[in-house]
Structure formats: structure tokens, C-alpha cells
Design an enzyme around this catalytic site. Sequence first.
Site, short mmCIF file in Angstrom:
data_model
loop_
_atom_site.label_atom_id
_atom_site.label_comp_id
_atom_site.label_asym_id
_atom_site.label_seq_id
_atom_site.Cartn_x
_atom_site.Cartn_y
_atom_site.Cartn_z
N CYS A 2 93.68 -33.34 90.08
CA CYS A 2 93.67 -34.74 89.65
C CYS A 2 93.50 -34.75 88.13
O CYS A 2 93.25 -33.73 87.52
CB CYS A 2 92.50 -35.49 90.29
N ARG A 28 99.87 -32.17 86.07
CA ARG A 28 98.90 -31.55 87.01
C ARG A 28 99.21 -31.90 88.45
O ARG A 28 98.61 -31.37 89.37
CB ARG A 28 97.48 -32.02 86.66
N TRP A 75 95.30 -36.49 93.31
CA TRP A 75 96.04 -35.58 94.20
C TRP A 75 95.26 -35.63 95.51
O TRP A 75 94.11 -35.17 95.57
CB TRP A 75 96.03 -34.18 93.61
N ASN A 101 87.30 -35.85 90.18
CA ASN A 101 88.18 -34.70 90.52
C ASN A 101 87.34 -33.75 91.34
O ASN A 101 86.15 -33.56 91.06
CB ASN A 101 88.61 -33.96 89.24
N GLY A 102 87.97 -33.09 92.33
CA GLY A 102 87.26 -32.07 93.09
C GLY A 102 87.11 -32.49 94.55
O GLY A 102 87.79 -33.39 95.02
N GLU A 483 107.75 -12.06 91.85
CA GLU A 483 107.66 -13.17 90.90
C GLU A 483 108.98 -13.93 90.82
O GLU A 483 109.01 -15.17 90.80
CB GLU A 483 107.24 -12.65 89.52
N LYS A 487 109.31 -17.90 91.63
CA LYS A 487 109.90 -18.85 90.67
C LYS A 487 111.00 -19.67 91.35
O LYS A 487 111.06 -20.88 91.24
CB LYS A 487 110.48 -18.11 89.47
N GLU A 490 109.64 -22.06 94.26
CA GLU A 490 108.73 -23.17 93.93
C GLU A 490 109.41 -24.28 93.14
O GLU A 490 108.93 -25.41 93.13
CB GLU A 490 107.49 -22.67 93.21
N HIS A 506 113.39 -1.39 106.97
CA HIS A 506 112.28 -1.64 107.93
C HIS A 506 112.26 -3.09 108.39
O HIS A 506 111.27 -3.56 108.94
CB HIS A 506 110.95 -1.26 107.26
N LYS A 605 99.58 -27.93 88.96
CA LYS A 605 99.53 -26.88 87.93
C LYS A 605 98.30 -26.00 88.11
O LYS A 605 98.36 -24.80 87.87
CB LYS A 605 99.51 -27.50 86.53
#
Length: 610
Positions: A2, A28, A75, A101-102, A483, A487, A490, A506, A605
Site C-alpha cells: 500500500c 507499488r 492493496w 499499511n501492513g 530470471e 521476467k 510477470e 528428465h 513492487k
Amino acid sequence: MCGIVGCITNGTEAPEILLKGLKRLEYRGYDSAGIAVLNGADIRTIREVGKLCQLETALADLDLPSAVGLGHTRWATHGRPTEVNAHPHRDASGKIVVVHNGIIENFRQLRDELEKEGVTFTSETDSEIIAHLIARFYEGDLAEAVRLATRRLRGAWAIGAMHADHPEILVGARKDCPLVVGLGDDEMLLASDVTAVLDRTQKVVFLDDGQTAKLTRTSLEIVDEEGHPVDWTATVIGWSLSQAERGGFPHFMLKEIFEQPTVVSDTLLGRLEDDGEHGVLADLGMSADELTTVGRVHIIACGTSWHAGHVAKFLVERIARIPVDVDYASEFRYREPVLGEHDLVVAVSQSGETADTIAALRMAKAAGCRTLGICNVIGSTIHREADGSLMTHAGPEIGVASTKAFTGQLTALVLLALELGRMNGRLSQEEDARWSDRLRALPGQIELCLKRADDVHEVALKYVSAQDFLFIGRGINYPIALEGALKLKEISYIHAEGYPAGEMKHGPIALVDSRMPIVALCTHSNVREKVITNVEEARVRDARVIVVANDGDDEVQPIADDILWVPRVDDLLSPIINVVPLQLLSYFIARERGADVDQPRNLAKSVTVE
Ligand code: AGP
């Protein structure tokens, strides 16, 4: 997750200040937004579901001259994204307003307690209980009421609070979620992130856990959880606002990909052996003797930072010959790891606020380990709580998909590996000097990759409609395959997996056909030929293959449908180079698909809750 903005000014433009600050926090991730401003004797609250533009439209029809207010982007964690659940929240009198926030972990118990006292709740959120708790403790001193209220909370919070009868103050309090005070010119600001205040001040004070701050236009008083006054010092943030703006690029992500040469050189600055400043050791917060006693390194991180940790395993084990374990922080914190006093636990985190990584770091400290934070945000929780730090100087990373922070982390991790190698007597002066030369050449080599962005764009256009991707690599480039897949998935929402190339037979090779492109990292290494063989096995099953290869490597021409050329560097530094075309590939594919590149759906973020 948030975003919080608060202001107390000498003018009447609080709504405009709050809205502008919230816009700086959009990256964010959020699903509703609202502001509360003191207008005359009453606090007016305006809240909207969706993006900030909805809130802006609602405000445009109102005339709300005000000097003090709070804003919030939410959020959703408890309660659906609705107007009723959006912040700010009020107590029953309507005079106390809070943003949070939290996550309040004991909110159900507190809600039952308050309802038994006759409190009526209007929302499904955990945050609303904070307003009612403050009301319970309020006897004329808002800051003291906030401090007492937070003593009943369990969980994580950054709180902003105001009271209709105290137009001259704002109150902030935090535990496990960041909160900063902006020291303006005859005004004060409160924010969850320095980016929200940068266009009004670069002087900030980072609150610590358990602290409550009382702001007036011209003063700041901070107390600890016992109510004892705390001295504070201001930090001047070197980030200009333009750094936090797009700088002419269509997306923050592309701007940040192109900033990587600067990030690598800034992160190296003053830290190479022949710089003579030997900045690494000073940053680490550890003496040379303590470093020489390090018997094992544990790296804890999440997401892209975990991929950086994986690369570091190769760096540290190859250069310093110290064993390295790499854990997802969310796994480490619950698996009861075997830890000892000679273990060095390294927390890698761009934001320095990732909940799982913070918890894992605290567990390592409690176990008596030396700890090191590799972060990008000064004053972040991990930066402040680790015994030492090795900051990545990447500047604000706004795009949710981490790019420049990642190469900054890899650079810092090379420096750490070299320092450990020095302390272990495994690095001769000549070898050290050679490493300095290799590292100093990196920014120019990244520049070369960026100059080829149009070539990557052309390749990307051929794969925009793919629904599945497989990324494969071996050795130190296996984490880069992971990675590259992260990328792509997402920001484009294409299903993409990263795999060790040696694992193809395998299982994954069962997926291979003409519909699933494969990206293979085939740059120079002791396992390059093996990756080429893996690619050939996929090709005979009709796979379309994109190969990342070193300039002039003719051997890959017959096995690739498309080649992303990169300059050859030392194998151990190749991840910093090889990741660049993969970042660009994912960016161009996602942009062509019309995805919200900087703010992908469902992502934030910084994951500041578990
Ligand atoms: C990376 O592109 C993602 N946005 C995400 O995986 C991120 O790396 C992860 O959440 C860790 O964040 P941190 O580095 O701030 O701890």
C-alpha cells in the site's frame, strides 16, 4: 504494497499534495485509493475503487481547501477492494482518521473486544480497528493515543493518523513497514516511500520500528514504544525527482534496463581493490578477522533477488572456496536451518522491505549469525537491521519487474565474493587487479547489449503470440534462465519456465514442439557444448530456439532460429551481460501484447506482507 502520504502545510493545497504523492507511489500496486482532509472543523474523506484517476475525478468536483490530510493507496489483504474498505478509516466519532499499511494479525480478537464495548465497524478491514483503538486511548493527546493503541497490535504496520480537533498535527507510527517523515519548508510530510515526497523535499527521517512521530508544520517529535523521546537525524536523499520519473522512456522498466551501465559503475565506485579506498570492507560492518572466520554463507531472498543469490553461489564458491546455501526466504524461515556463529547470512532485497526476507534475517540474527544486507533502499528495514550492508546504487526502481536492481545485486555479490576471497588468501594481487579490469569493462559491455535493443525487438515480434516458453541454461547461467522466465511471465503473462538444460531429458522435453519456443543460454563456459547438444535435441522435435551467444560464435548458427548476440566476458561475469537481452525480450513481447508493463496485474513492487 500500500502507499501512504500525509501532509501538514502552511497553505490550502493538501488535496493536491496528497494526490501527487500517491501518484508517485502507484508503482507499488493497489486496487483502491482515498484521501482525508481537514476542511473547516470537519474531516472530509473521499475514497474510490480502482486507479487514482477515479479519485482524481471525484476530487475535481469538490472544493476542499485544506492544510492537513492523509492519503492512501490500498492493496487488499483483508476485505475486498471496495469503497467501504478503502482507506482512510474513521473511529465512531468521525474525528479520528487513519491510514495503514501492513497486516494486523490479532485484528479479529481486537475487533471482538471492541464490538463488545459497543463499537460498530463499517468495513471488513483489519485497519479500521486502529482508528477505534486510538479513540479508546485518546484523552486529548493524539500521538500518545496512537502509541498506546499500537501497543495492542500484533503484526506489521505503518500508520498515519489525524484528529479533527488537532488541525496542527499529524501522527505516524511504524513496525515492520517503512514510514518516512519529509522535512519541508514550513511543512511536513509523511510517506511510506521517499519517492512520494521528493518533489517537495529531499530531507527525510526514517522512522524505526516501535516509534511514534508527532509532526507539526515546523517540528518533529519522535518517541519509542515506551514513550521516551528519541533523537533523530535527517537523511538527504540523492535521488532527484527526475530519476524517479520516466526520463522520456515509454515505461519505467525500459528506462531502468538502459540505466544498468550506470548502476554497475555506481555500485563499483570506490569498492575495487585498486581504488585504494577498500570500501567493501567498511560497508560490510565486519572486521577482516571476522570475515576470515566465515565458514559457510547462507543467502536468503525472494524472486529475482533469489536468482541473484543463486548466481552468488557460483561466485563465492569459485572465488573464495566457501560453501554457499541459497534459500527462498519464505522456506528458510520455517525449515529450522542449521546455523552457527561462523555462518554469514546474506539477505538480498531491492526494497529491503520484503516480509519473508526480513523475517528470515531476524531469525538468522537470533541464531547468532553475522548478517549482511544487499539492498537498494537506504534506511529500509533490512538495510538498518543487518549487521553490515553492501548497498546497490541503482536509484529508485519503479517498474515492478526488477532489472537494474538485479544487475546491481550481481555486481555487489561479485564484490562480496572477491572480499571473501581476499580474506581467505585465495586472491593474489595480480588476480585482484585482473578482476578490477574485468569489472570496470562491464558498463561498456552492457552498453553494447543495449545498442542491440532493436535486434532484440525484431526477434520479440516473432514470438508475441506464444503461450508457453522454456528457458534453459547451465552452471552460473542456470539462474539466468530462471530470471529470464520470471521476467517474461510477470509482465507478459505468458507461462514461462526456467530449467537446468541438463534436466531436459528428465521431463521438460515432453513439452517440446513447434508451439513452445526455447531460449537457451549458450555463451562461453565449460558446459557450452552440452547446452548446444540440449538445443539440438529440442530442435529435432520442432522447437523454435532463441540462443544467447557470444559475438562471432559461428557454431550456434545452425541450431538457432534467432540469436541474441552478447560480448564475451569472464564466465563468472556472464550473467550480468546475458540477462540484458532477456530483459529486453520480455519487455518487447509484453509491450506488443499491450500488457501493463510497469504495473503487471496482481503484482506489487515490494511484498511487505507474508
Ligand atoms: C522481480 O521482478 C519481482 N518483482 C519480484 O520477484 C521481486 O524480485 C521479489 O519480490 C523480491 O523483492 P525484493 O528484492 O525487494 O526483496
